[in-house]
Write an enzyme that holds these catalytic residues in place. Structure first.
Site, mmCIF file in Angstrom:
data_model
loop_
_atom_site.group_PDB
_atom_site.id
_atom_site.type_symbol
_atom_site.label_atom_id
_atom_site.label_comp_id
_atom_site.label_asym_id
_atom_site.label_seq_id
_atom_site.Cartn_x
_atom_site.Cartn_y
_atom_site.Cartn_z
ATOM 1 N N GLY A 31 0.809 -1.218 0.000
ATOM 2 C CA GLY A 31 0.000 0.000 0.000
ATOM 3 C C GLY A 31 0.837 1.261 0.000
ATOM 4 C CB VAL A 32 0.162 4.607 1.444
ATOM 5 C CG1 VAL A 32 0.048 4.435 2.916
ATOM 6 C CG2 VAL A 32 0.622 6.005 1.092
ATOM 7 C CG ASP A 33 4.790 0.995 5.052
ATOM 8 O OD1 ASP A 33 5.723 1.814 5.019
ATOM 9 O OD2 ASP A 33 4.720 0.048 5.873
ATOM 10 C CB THR A 122 -9.335 3.138 4.230
ATOM 11 O OG1 THR A 122 -8.359 3.766 3.396
ATOM 12 C CG2 THR A 122 -9.820 4.105 5.276
ATOM 13 N N GLY A 123 -7.058 0.455 3.776
ATOM 14 C CA GLY A 123 -6.609 -0.495 2.762
ATOM 15 C C GLY A 123 -6.504 -1.881 3.385
ATOM 16 C CE1 TYR A 125 -2.506 -3.683 9.027
ATOM 17 C CE2 TYR A 125 -2.330 -1.605 10.172
ATOM 18 C CZ TYR A 125 -1.778 -2.810 9.798
ATOM 19 O OH TYR A 125 -0.495 -3.135 10.200
HETATM 20 N N1 AR6 Z 1 -1.044 7.484 -2.121
HETATM 21 C C1 AR6 Z 1 -2.157 7.706 -1.363
HETATM 22 N N2 AR6 Z 1 -2.920 6.702 -0.873
HETATM 23 C C2 AR6 Z 1 -2.535 5.434 -1.161
HETATM 24 C C3 AR6 Z 1 -1.387 5.122 -1.930
HETATM 25 C C4 AR6 Z 1 -0.618 6.226 -2.417
HETATM 26 N N3 AR6 Z 1 0.484 6.042 -3.137
HETATM 27 N N4 AR6 Z 1 -1.296 3.762 -2.025
HETATM 28 C C5 AR6 Z 1 -2.354 3.244 -1.360
HETATM 29 N N5 AR6 Z 1 -3.105 4.247 -0.841
HETATM 30 P P1 AR6 Z 1 -2.912 0.871 3.094
HETATM 31 P P2 AR6 Z 1 -3.591 0.495 5.939
HETATM 32 C C6 AR6 Z 1 -4.349 4.190 -0.061
HETATM 33 O O1 AR6 Z 1 -3.183 -0.552 2.819
HETATM 34 O O2 AR6 Z 1 -4.965 0.093 5.584
HETATM 35 C C7 AR6 Z 1 0.858 -1.811 4.701
HETATM 36 O O3 AR6 Z 1 1.324 -3.043 4.249
HETATM 37 C C8 AR6 Z 1 -5.148 2.927 -0.099
HETATM 38 O O4 AR6 Z 1 -5.944 2.880 -1.270
HETATM 39 O O5 AR6 Z 1 -1.717 1.503 2.489
HETATM 40 O O6 AR6 Z 1 -3.389 1.478 7.059
HETATM 41 C C9 AR6 Z 1 1.474 -1.404 6.028
HETATM 42 O O7 AR6 Z 1 2.818 -1.831 6.120
HETATM 43 C C10 AR6 Z 1 -5.993 3.085 1.142
HETATM 44 O O8 AR6 Z 1 -7.126 3.911 0.891
HETATM 45 O O9 AR6 Z 1 -2.764 1.127 4.709
HETATM 46 C C11 AR6 Z 1 0.606 -2.085 7.014
HETATM 47 O O10 AR6 Z 1 0.964 -3.432 7.183
HETATM 48 C C12 AR6 Z 1 -5.075 3.837 2.111
HETATM 49 O O11 AR6 Z 1 -4.003 4.343 1.303
HETATM 50 C C13 AR6 Z 1 -0.756 -2.018 6.378
HETATM 51 O O12 AR6 Z 1 -0.523 -1.944 4.983
HETATM 52 C C14 AR6 Z 1 -4.493 2.989 3.215
HETATM 53 O O13 AR6 Z 1 -4.215 1.688 2.702
HETATM 54 C C15 AR6 Z 1 -1.499 -0.781 6.773
HETATM 55 O O14 AR6 Z 1 -2.802 -0.830 6.260
#
Ligand code: AR6
Length: 172
Positions: A31-33, A122-123, A125
């Site tokens: 994801g964003v991480d 919201t991804g 998690y």
């Molecule tokens: N820019 C903005 N938003 C984004 C991007 C981006 N480049 N990429 C994804 N999103 P998530 P979580 C959105 O899964 O739910 C990781 O593996 C995505 O569509 O990134 O907090 C961490 O290491 C969603 O709406 O984060 C943790 O293990 C939002 O960012 C776990 O995921 C959050 O999705 C954290 O899960």
């Protein structure tokens, strides 16, 4: 304080601080991480490893936040926070709100004037988008912060619409 809601990729946003939806290990993920570490480069992971070795040997607790370099990203800092995994059995709203308030507190300590957030939790998690957007907006509006500009950067159309709906609910 102004709040902006936009659709886009967090790694392309210019702000003093970009917030990472990390996990407790601070060692990166999807994801964003994943995007932040990929675009920002290895300096960020190096800084995260140092934080694990010094301040957070057992990992960064859910709801807390910590800053590192932003590496090659167009920002001064990345602020890593750990969102709660959504649970149908337990209300973890306060932990999601804490991610926003603790990130703002760290940004304030650093002297950041602007901060950009993704939709934390919201991804992977699995937090439902509209309740997460309501919690995010309420948390930043109620925070006593010196940060002047807050940008929500929503990746997909559905996330963007959830934030727009939550903002309209607040103003109606
Ligand atoms: N820019 C903005 N938003 C984004 C991007 C981006 N480049 N990429 C994804 N999103 P998530 P979580 C959105 O899964 O739910 C990781 O593996 C995505 O569509 O990134 O907090 C961490 O290491 C969603 O709406 O984060 C943790 O293990 C939002 O960012 C776990 O995921 C959050 O999705 C954290 O899960």
């Amino acid at each position: 304080m102004t709040i902006e809601i936009r659709q886009g990729d967090l790694t392309e946003v210019r702000a003093d601080a970009l917030v990472n939806a990390a996990n407790s290990s601070l060692f990166g993920g999807a994801g964003v991480d994943g995007a932040i570490h990929r675009v920002g480069g290895p300096e960020i992971l190096q800084a995260c490893k140092e934080l694990r070795a010094t301040r957070y040997p057992r990992g960064l607790p859910v709801g807390e936040a910590v800053a590192t370099t932003a590496g090659r990203l167009p920002a001064r800092w990345v602020i890593h926070t750990v969102g709660p995994v959504h649970s149908p059995r337990e209300d973890r709203t306060h932990l999601l709100a804490a991610c926003y308030t603790s990130s703002l507190a760290v940004a304030g300590e650093l002297g950041a004037a602007s901060i950009a957030f993704p939709a934390i939790s919201t991804g992977l998690y699995a937090w439902p988008k509209l309740p997460a957007a309501r919690t995010a907006l309420r948390a930043v509006r109620e925070a006593a912060t010196s940060v002047e500009k807050i940008i929500f950067v929503l990746y997909g159309e559905d996330s963007y619409q959830a934030f727009r709906t939550a903002a309209e609910e607040e103003s109606s």
